[in-house]
Design a protein around this motif. Structure first.
Motif, mmCIF file in Angstrom:
data_model
loop_
_atom_site.group_PDB
_atom_site.id
_atom_site.type_symbol
_atom_site.label_atom_id
_atom_site.label_comp_id
_atom_site.label_asym_id
_atom_site.label_seq_id
_atom_site.Cartn_x
_atom_site.Cartn_y
_atom_site.Cartn_z
ATOM 1 N N ARG A 82 0.816 -1.228 0.000
ATOM 2 C CA ARG A 82 0.000 0.000 0.000
ATOM 3 C C ARG A 82 0.850 1.280 0.000
ATOM 4 N N GLY A 83 1.944 1.257 -0.772
ATOM 5 C CA GLY A 83 2.762 2.452 -0.929
ATOM 6 C C GLY A 83 3.641 2.807 0.261
ATOM 7 N N LYS A 84 3.691 1.970 1.279
ATOM 8 C CA LYS A 84 4.504 2.266 2.468
ATOM 9 C C LYS A 84 5.910 1.688 2.277
ATOM 10 N N MET A 85 6.892 2.567 2.331
ATOM 11 C CA MET A 85 8.281 2.155 2.131
ATOM 12 C C MET A 85 8.730 1.155 3.195
ATOM 13 N N SER A 86 8.245 1.284 4.422
ATOM 14 C CA SER A 86 8.652 0.343 5.468
ATOM 15 C C SER A 86 8.162 -1.064 5.138
ATOM 16 N N ARG A 87 7.004 -1.181 4.511
ATOM 17 C CA ARG A 87 6.490 -2.506 4.136
ATOM 18 C C ARG A 87 7.271 -3.088 2.963
ATOM 19 N N LEU A 88 7.655 -2.244 2.015
ATOM 20 C CA LEU A 88 8.501 -2.718 0.922
ATOM 21 C C LEU A 88 9.866 -3.145 1.458
ATOM 22 N N ALA A 89 10.399 -2.364 2.382
ATOM 23 C CA ALA A 89 11.688 -2.701 2.983
ATOM 24 C C ALA A 89 11.597 -4.029 3.737
ATOM 25 N N GLY A 90 10.485 -4.264 4.418
ATOM 26 C CA GLY A 90 10.290 -5.529 5.120
ATOM 27 C C GLY A 90 10.311 -6.709 4.159
ATOM 28 N N ARG A 91 9.633 -6.558 3.035
ATOM 29 C CA ARG A 91 9.621 -7.623 2.029
ATOM 30 C C ARG A 91 11.014 -7.826 1.427
ATOM 31 N N PHE A 92 11.723 -6.731 1.219
ATOM 32 C CA PHE A 92 13.088 -6.827 0.712
ATOM 33 C C PHE A 92 13.944 -7.617 1.705
#
Length: 186
Positions: A82-92
């Motif tokens: 949902r556009g949240k960088m912290s969530r993308l970073a978590g997946r990374f």
């Protein structure tokens, strides 16, 4: 075995009853180790952990935009973040942790071959595809469990692969030595 003799446990990097790859242990190979290897047995686990600064993911996204997203994440991962960088970073971080558990680093495994999805409960889960799936099958990993935590500045993840049954004896091509590192070095 002497009580004073050290014991070195074998990392889960190959099938049981297969010789350990000598390169894994550095220039001296297995012969250069300070203690005898203790073979794995019973239930084996492969663990990986990773932590990343959310700002690094933000900078790469600001520089590369959609190209970065499409190279690293699946459409479902992007939607669930949902556009949240912290969530993308978590997946990374989860993807990096999975590679460590697979014992490959990012050599021969593609970013999108590891898909981090949230179940209805919100719990993260992972789907492996392509070479990531082949490597897990080669190691006999029957299940993967992942967990991640996001803060404003950092995301951390752990991946645990479990080998509870003998691996398949189907021949698996060795993974390529091509690396995908450097995605955050720009």
């Amino acid at each position: 075995m002497d009580e004073d003799q050290s014991l070195l446990f074998t990392p889960l990097v190959s099938q049981p009853d297969m010789p350990m790859p000598d390169w894994l242990f550095g220039p001296g190979g297995v012969a250069g180790l300070p203690a005898s290897l203790h073979p794995t047995g019973g239930v084996n686990v492969a663990v990986g952990v990773d932590i990343i600064e959310v700002a690094r993911i933000r900078r790469v996204y600001e520089h590369h935009g959609e190209r970065f997203l499409k190279r690293v994440f699946t459409d479902l991962e992007i939607a669930q973040s949902r556009g949240k960088m912290s969530r993308l970073a978590g997946r990374f971080a989860v993807k990096e942790a999975i590679c460590k558990a697979l014992g490959t680093g990012m050599r021969g495994v593609g970013w999108r071959e590891m898909e981090v999805v949230h179940l209805r409960s919100g719990r993260p889960s992972v789907r492996l595809h392509g070479n990531a799936k082949k490597r897990a099958e080669y190691l006999g990993l029957n299940a993967f469990d992942v967990s991640m935590a996001d803060l404003a500045q950092f995301s951390i993840a752990i991946a645990v692969g479990v080998q509870v049954a003998p691996p398949t004896n189907s021949p698996v091509e060795p993974l390529s030595t091509t690396t995908q590192t450097g995605i955050l070095d720009e």
